[in-house]
Design a protein around this motif. Structure first.
Motif, PDB file in Angstrom:
ATOM      1  N   VAL A 184       2.827   2.472   2.243  1.00 41.93           N
ATOM      2  CA  VAL A 184       2.784   3.195   3.520  1.00 41.93           C
ATOM      3  C   VAL A 184       4.221   3.378   4.015  1.00 41.93           C
ATOM      4  O   VAL A 184       4.993   2.421   4.069  1.00 41.93           O
ATOM      5  N   GLN A 239       4.763   8.143   7.733  1.00 46.24           N
ATOM      6  CA  GLN A 239       3.340   8.080   8.100  1.00 46.24           C
ATOM      7  C   GLN A 239       3.147   7.264   9.387  1.00 46.24           C
ATOM      8  O   GLN A 239       2.545   7.723  10.344  1.00 46.24           O
ATOM      9  N   TYR A 288       0.810  -1.219   0.000  1.00 50.78           N
ATOM     10  CA  TYR A 288       0.000   0.000   0.000  1.00 50.78           C
ATOM     11  C   TYR A 288       0.845   1.271   0.000  1.00 50.78           C
ATOM     12  O   TYR A 288       0.310   2.366   0.146  1.00 50.78           O
ATOM     13  N   GLY A 304      -2.159   4.784   6.417  1.00 53.11           N
ATOM     14  CA  GLY A 304      -0.933   5.592   6.526  1.00 53.11           C
ATOM     15  C   GLY A 304      -1.245   7.065   6.398  1.00 53.11           C
ATOM     16  O   GLY A 304      -0.794   7.889   7.203  1.00 53.11           O
TER      17      GLY A 304
END
Lengths: 387, 141
Positions: A163, A167, A161, A315
Motif C-alpha cells: 500500500v 493511495q 500489502y 489502499g
C-alpha cells in the motif's frame, strides 16, 4: 442472545467550539456542553440519571454533576476512550438501570497536555498503571507517544500489502474536502490535494504530518434514552442498532507487537462481526461510516477489517478518493474526521447522528444506517445507528 | 544515536514480573521469559503462560540475542520525539530467533540505513553509572 438492539436511542447532541486554544477550563466546557445536549434532546437535566465519560478526561464527573445540579444519578462509569463510554451508556439503559444517560468528553488537548506528554507525566509520577509494562519496554528507547507506537505496525501493513502513499493520501484529501464544508472543524482549510500530501514531511516515518490528526480543545456531549421514552422528545430519535467492543487478540494500545500479524486490526474484525450480527445487517447495507482517522493509514486498515473490501485491498479502495466521498461506495468522515475537526475522541458519533437526522454539512440522501468505529490500533469500539 | 545531555532517560520500573530481565541486562546478559511446559517464549513478560495458564512453569533463559529487524519508525522532528534523544533517530522492533519481538535501538547504523529484514545481534550500552540498555548491531554472519 443480545437484547440491546433498538432498546436505546441517541436523543440529543452538542459540541462546544473546537479550537487550538479554548482559553477556558475543561470544567466550564463540560457544563456548557452537557446542558446544551440536554436542551437539544428536550430532556430536563434533573431527569438524567446516568453519566459516562472516558478515563483520560480532565474533569471528574462528580464536579460536573455538582455544577449542573444533577442530584439523582443511579449510574456512573469511566471507560477507555473512543465509543466505549457510549457503549456503557447503552448497556445501562438496556439493562433498565437508567432512563436517560449523558456521555461527555471535555479536554484541552490542543493547548494543554499532548498525548506524549501525558504518558511522560504518568511515568514520572510513578502512576500505577498496567500500561507501564509497555512504557518500561518502550520509553528507554525513545518510542514516545502513540504515533511512534502505531507507526511500527503501520509500516508492516504498508509493506506487506504494497500500500503506497499515493493511495493512503486520499484519506486526508477526502477528509479535508468534507471538513472544508464544516464550520465546526477546527482545522478547516481549503481542500488538500494528493500533491500536498506527497510533499508532506515524514515526522514519524512512515507517518507524514498530514497523516496525523491534530489535538484540539473542545467538549462534546450526547444524551441517550430508553427507546420507549425517545419518541416524545424534541428531536428525531437515532436508534442504536448495535454496539460492540473488540478486545483481547493479544493486543495493546497501538503497540500489539507480540501477536503473529501486526499488520492488521483484529480488534476491529472482532467488533465488526458482533456489530453486524446484532444489527442484522452487513457491509453491503452501509454507505456512510465515521472511522478512526487519528492516523490516516488506519482508515484503509479499518475498511478491510470492517469488511468493505478484502485484506490488503484497502489502499486500492481509497485511491482516487471516489469511494470515500459523499455518494461513493462508503462515504467516510463526512464532518472531516479527526484530521479536520481535531482529535477529540468520540466526536465521530455526533457526525453519524447528523447523517441520520439529515443535518450534516455533507449530507447523503436518505441515510438509514450509519456506522461508527473508534479505537483503531487498540481495543476497538463501534456502533451501528439507524433512523 | 546521540543523547541530549541533562535530560534523563526513562528507566524501567522493576517488579516481580520483569526484574530478572533488567537485572540480567545490568550484567550484560540477555534473557527471555519462557514457559517450560509449553516451550513457548513470552514477550512482554507476564505472570502466567497464556497457553497452559500455569504460573509456576515460567523461567528466564539465556538467549544468544540474534534476530532481525521486523519493523521500525524514525523520529525526525523534536515535537514528536523523546526529548532525551537527538533527531533523527530510529526505534526498531526486532524479532528474535526465539520468535518474540522487542523494541530497541540500533547502535551502528544511521536511521536511513535501517531496513526490515536486517540481521542483528544484541549488544549492551552502558549509558550512565546506573543505566544499561540492550541494543542491537548489524550481524555479519
Amino acid at each position: 442472545m443480545n437484547s440491546i438492539k433498538d432498546t436505546v436511542a441517541i436523543v440529543g447532541v452538542a459540541t462546544t467550539e473546537f479550537s487550538e486554544d479554548s482559553g477556558r477550563t475543561e470544567y466550564s466546557m463540560a457544563c456548557e456542553v452537557i446542558k446544551a445536549a440536554a436542551d437539544d434532546a428536550g430532556v430536563p437535566l434533573e431527569d438524567i440519571d446516568g453519566m459516562v465519560k472516558d478515563v483520560v478526561d480532565g474533569i471528574d464527573a462528580m464536579y460536573v454533576q455538582k455544577a449542573l445540579g444533577m442530584e439523582t444519578l443511579t449510574y456512573s462509569s469511566d471507560s477507555h476512550w473512543g465509543t466505549s463510554p457510549l457503549i456503557n451508556a447503552v448497556t445501562a439503559l438496556a439493562a433498565g438501570i437508567c432512563s436517560h444517560v449523558v456521555y461527555y468528553r471535555s479536554a484541552n488537548n490542543g493547548s494543554g497536555k499532548r498525548a506524549g506528554s501525558d504518558f511522560r507525566a504518568a511515568k514520572e509520577t510513578k502512576d500505577e498503571s498496567l500500561d507501564l509494562i509497555r512504557y518500561d519496554l518502550h520509553h528507554p528507547f525513545g518510542l514516545m507517544g502513540p504515533a511512534g507506537s502505531a507507526g511500527i505496525g503501520i509500516r508492516r501493513y504498508l509493506r506487506d500489502y504494497g500500500v503506497g502513499a499515493e493511495q493512503v493520501g486520499w484519506v486526508p484529501v477526502v477528509c479535508s474536502e468534507h471538513g472544508s464544508n464544516n464550520p465546526h472543524a477546527a482545522f478547516r482549510n481549503a481542500p488538500l490535494t494528493i500533491e500536498d500530501y506527497l510533499a508532506s514531511e515524514l515526522v514519524v516515518d512512515p507517518l507524514r504530518r498530514l497523516d496525523i490528526a491534530p489535538e484540539v480543545d473542545g467538549a462534546i456531549a450526547i444524551v441517550l434514552s430508553r427507546a420507549e421514552l425517545a419518541a416524545d422528545l424534541a428531536k428525531q430519535p437515532v436508534y442504536v442498532g448495535a454496539v460492540a467492543m473488540g478486545s483481547g487478540t493479544n493486543g495493546e494500545h497501538y503497540s500489539s507487537y507480540s501477536r503473529d500479524d501486526i499488520a492488521g486490526l483484529p480488534e476491529m474484525e472482532l467488533m465488526a462481526a458482533e456489530l453486524y450480527r446484532v444489527a442484522g445487517v452487513g457491509p453491503d447495507d452501509i454507505h456512510v461510516a465515521q472511522l478512526d482517522d487519528r492516523y490516516a493509514p488506519y482508515v484503509p486498515m479499518q475498511i478491510e477489517a470492517l469488511g468493505f473490501c478484502g485484506k490488503g485491498e484497502g489502499g486500492a479502495f481509497c485511491e482516487g478518493g471516489d469511494n470515500l466521498r459523499v455518494g461513493g461506495r462508503l462515504a467516510i468522515n463526512t464532518g472531516g474526521g479527526f484530521l479536520s475537526e481535531g482529535f477529540s475522541h468520540g466526536v465521530n458519533v455526533i457526525e453519524a447522528v447528523h447523517q441520520i437526522r439529515g443535518t450534516s454539512t455533507n449530507q447523503l440522501d436518505g441515510v438509514e444506517l450509519a456506522m461508527v468505529a473508534t479505537g483503531a490500533g487498540g481495543p476497538a469500539d463501534g456502533v451501528i445507528l439507524h433512523s | 544515536m546521540e543523547y541530549v545531555p541533562g535530560i534523563p532517560i526513562l528507566k524501567a520500573s522493576r517488579d516481580d514480573d520483569n526484574r530478572p530481565f533488567w537485572e540480567a541486562v545490568d550484567e550484560h546478559r540477555f534473557v527471555l521469559q519462557r514457559c517450560s511446559h509449553c516451550d513457548r517464549y513470552l514477550q512482554p513478560p507476564r505472570p502466567m503462560c497464556p497457553q497452559c495458564r500455569s504460573m509456576d512453569t515460567l523461567e528466564w533463559v539465556e538467549s544468544p540475542g540474534r534476530g532481525e529487524i521486523y519493523s521500525y519508525v524514525t523520529y525526525t522532528t523534536d515535537r514528536m520525539a523523546y526529548p532525551a534523544m537527538k533527531v533523527p533517530y530510529s526505534v526498531v522492533l526486532v524479532e528474535m530467533e526465539e520468535g518474540v519481538r522487542l523494541v530497541s535501538n540500533m547502535i551502528d547504523i544511521e536511521p536511513d540505513e535501517v531496513r526490515i529484514g536486517l540481521p542483528v545481534e544484541v549488544v549492551f550500552d552502558d549509558i550512565s553509572d546506573d543505566l544499561t540498555l540492550f541494543k542491537f548491531k548489524v550481524r555479519e554472519d
